[in-house]
Design an enzyme around this catalytic site. Structure first.
Site, PDB file in Angstrom:
ATOM      1  N   SER A 537       0.856  -1.197   0.000  1.00 18.76           N
ATOM      2  CA  SER A 537       0.000   0.000   0.000  1.00 18.76           C
ATOM      3  C   SER A 537       0.885   1.238   0.000  1.00 18.76           C
ATOM      4  CB  SER A 537      -0.880   0.013   1.251  1.00 18.76           C
ATOM      5  OG  SER A 537      -1.468   1.292   1.411  1.00 18.76           O
ATOM      6  N   TYR A 550      -4.269  -0.573   9.592  1.00 17.67           N
ATOM      7  CA  TYR A 550      -4.001  -0.943   8.200  1.00 17.67           C
ATOM      8  C   TYR A 550      -2.540  -0.677   7.838  1.00 17.67           C
ATOM      9  CZ  TYR A 550      -4.502  -0.829   3.075  1.00 17.67           C
ATOM     10  OH  TYR A 550      -4.366  -1.051   1.731  1.00 17.67           O
ATOM     11  N   LYS A 554       0.360  -3.407   6.797  1.00 11.86           N
ATOM     12  CA  LYS A 554       0.940  -3.403   5.455  1.00 11.86           C
ATOM     13  C   LYS A 554       2.452  -3.158   5.517  1.00 11.86           C
ATOM     14  CE  LYS A 554      -2.479  -4.084   2.454  1.00 11.86           C
ATOM     15  NZ  LYS A 554      -2.455  -5.186   1.463  1.00 11.86           N
TER      16      LYS A 554
END
Ligand SMILES: [Zn+2]
Length: 653
Positions: A537, A550, A554
């Protein structure tokens, strides 16, 4: 054998001989006991009126490349009958001259090349001529004293033709054998070790004769014992090992399809399997698909394949005239002793053809063993057909094969978004793809045989292990892993982070990806140019506030990719990461999330969509294209890399 003739359907063809020819050819084509995948040929003698209104006597004969099961009127070439009769009077005729002369005698330049047996069809003085490679007839001819059995069974009704090369040589042989003969006493011909012809003035009679003659052969062989039920399993890792060795022998990636059907399994367990499986094919026509003999695997596949390759080279050297170039030395099927059989091919359609031929061959061998023993043609005759240019032409050219032909891919989180686009893009470039997703829609979202969906939650290590093994057992290996499954958690700042949100993100985005990588590694080590692509990401190089669960997961995933690149380089496995940003056609970006993030940055949704240097909206197909490139040869020398797919970002540059 069932006679499928339906008078009503036949009447619908009217009195058009070509329409009737199409009809009864299809009846033959639908019986796999008669012909398999393009085998056999049929014809009708009729009138052809050209554009000037001139009538010609022609032979409408099956065109090369057409399959009787699906043939249409356009699949029959109209060839001037007299030209074919004149060709039959030559003493010798090269293949090239025959093909050229037959094409020149066609009244429709758009029609396909006439069958290699066109001259023989022309010589037979009946309107309808049917030729098949019926299992039962060929099985009978492939036993000791097969010719005597055939004569005893059919008496004077059939002409028995000893084996000669198909094409002009066969036509010449039949011409000699039938000189001065009264054809009306014959219903057909048996071609030893090859097949059978039937003929008549009438379409129905010729077809019915074929069915009746083959039924008599089936009855002479007795009822084939129906196989016991049950399937044998195979270890995915062992199958991947066999496929690895076969691909190396072929010098290109091959798919491997295992069959543990009760028939294959029982055959593979026979004490005499090594002897009976390696005597030769059912009919020479099969050799271009199956090679002369199968690979025999007992324990070490590397040793077995090395022996196959060296035997194949010796076989080539024994028979070449010094001008031929050797085909690849890889087997096209294997008897995996005590397990079953395996078909090898670059395309899944090849696997289907080979598997069908193998099933029929095994039945024929076992039946013949019950009637004195399985005999096949001498290897020189098989070699002549294998290296006959007219046969090889049937396989078509392989030079423009798609990039990932023969390769197997696994994509996680593929029911939608980037994963789905990846699966489609990989399949379009020739790969066979398994898609894992916890969403059951993965089972229905893809069409066609090239992409298989499977429900699997990557959090569940055991389920991942089983799913990866299952994926490998479909096509024999794993070459490309796209580790994509992920979730975007609701945007809480760390101060307010709910425990379960943090844990869920780590479980799916990080631990789930580790499960998939860990379970895939043993198979990737046996892969063809193996490659792992991790979907990271933009949040890794450029995190934002309020997406901690998140971003941290990642970032951990990216570190996992770097470690994998270090650990797997020695095995030739490349591991690279893409960092997409703002890909809005994915399941993560619901309208609600999109509006929330846009509001968070004080932008309109439209501006937020194109909020990058290039002012481009990034789609899942854009990301899939980069992932495919990473799996391909352009990235042959790249591992451990991280590539943004984000339209350009000031904080990443
Ligand atoms: Zn044939």
């Amino acid at each position: 054998m069932k006679n499928f003739w339906d008078e009503e359907e036949a009447t619908a063809c009217g009195d058009d001989p070509l329409a009737l020819r199409v009809y009864s050819s299809r009846l033959i084509g639908r019986a796999s006991d008669l012909v398999l995948h393009g085998g056999g040929n049929t014809s009708v003698k009729a009138e052809f009126t050209d554009i000037f209104g001139v009538r010609h006597e022609v032979l409408y004969v099956k065109g090369s490349g057409w399959d009787l099961a699906t043939i249409e009127a356009a699949g029959f070439s109209p060839v001037v009958l007299d030209a074919l009769m004149q060709l039959s009077r030559f003493d010798v005729l090269s293949d090239a001259d025959m093909v050229r002369a037959q094409r020149a005698a066609m009244l429709d330049p758009g029609a396909p090349n006439p069958s290699v047996e066109a001259i023989l069809h022309a010589l037979i003085p009946f309107r309808f001529v049917d030729h098949t490679h019926a299992d039962a007839v060929v099985t009978l001819t492939n036993t000791p004293g097969g010719e005597a059995r055939i004569r005893e069974l059919y008496g004077d009704r059939l002409l028995v033709v000893p084996y000669v090369m198909p094409g002009f040589v066969l036509a010449k042989k039949v011409a000699q054998m039938t000189e001065g003969i009264d054809w009306t006493t014959l219903q057909g011909m048996v071609l030893m070790n090859h097949g059978i012809f039937s003929f008549a003035e009438d379409a129905r009679e010729s077809y019915t004769r074929m069915i009746d003659l083959v039924t008599e052969a089936e009855q002479a062989l007795g009822v084939v014992p129906s196989p016991t039920t049950g399937q044998s399993g195979a270890s995915a890792l062992e199958l991947a090992t066999i496929r690895y060795e076969v691909s190396r022998a072929a010098n290109r990636p091959m798919l491997a399809a295992f069959s543990g059907s009760s028939q294959s399994h029982c055959f593979s367990k026979r004490d005499d399997v090594v002897s009976i499986a390696t005597r030769g094919p059912l009919t020479p026509d099969h050799v271009i698909r199956t090679k002369r003999v199968p690979l025999m695997v007992n324990d070490d596949p590397a040793v077995a394949v090395a022996k196959f390759v060296s035997d194949y080279k010796d076989y080539f050297d024994r028979h070449t005239d010094g001008k031929l170039s050797r085909l690849d030395c890889a087997p096209r099927w294997a008897v995996w002793q005590n397990r079953g059989t395996v078909a090898f091919g670059a395309k899944s359609s090849d696997l289907g053809v080979i598997s069908d031929i193998v099933d029929h061959t095994i039945t024929a061998i076992e039946t013949a063993e019950g009637h004195g023993g399985w005999c096949a043609l001498p290897e020189g005759d098989i070699f002549a057909v294998e290296y006959w240019e007219l046969e090889q032409a049937k396989l078509g050219k392989v030079s423009n094969a798609p990039a990932f032909q023969g390769r197997c891919a696994l994509v996680t989180g593929g029911a939608s978004g980037i994963g789905r686009s990846c699966a489609i893009a990989l399949a379009e470039q020739g790969a066979r793809v398994t898609v894992l997703d916890k969403d059951p829609s993965v089972l229905t979202v893809f069409d066609g045989p090239d992409i298989q969906g499977r429900v699997c939650d990557v959090k569940d290590a055991q389920a991942v292990r089983e799913s990866v093994a299952e994926s490998v057992s479909i096509f024999g290996g794993l070459d490309i892993l796209v580790n994509n499954a992920g979730i975007f958690s609701a945007s809480d700042e760390v101060a307010d982070m709910p425990e379960e949100e943090w844990q869920r993100s780590l479980d799916i985005n990080l631990t789930g990806a580790m499960h998939v990588a860990r379970e895939s590694i043993p198979y990737l080590k046996l892969g063809w140019d193996p490659s792992v692509i991790i979907v990271g990401s933009k949040n890794v190089p450029a995190p934002g506030p309020a997406a901690g669960a998140y971003s941290v997961a990642k970032a951990g995933l990216t570190q996992l990719a770097r470690v994998l690149a270090l650990e797997l380089a020695a095995d030739g496995i490349r591991v690279n990461t893409v960092h997409p940003n703002a890909v809005f056609d994915t399941a993560i970006w619901t309208d609600e999330v999109l509006e929330g993030r846009a509001a968070h940055y004080g932008m309109s949704v439209e501006d937020y969509r194109k909020n990058n240097l290039l002012r481009q909206e990034v789609t899942s197909a854009d990301v899939a294209a980069v992932i495919c490139a990473m799996a391909g040869s352009a990235f042959r020398c790249t591992t451990g890399a991280q590539l943004p797919v984000d339209g350009g970002n000031e904080r990443v540059l």
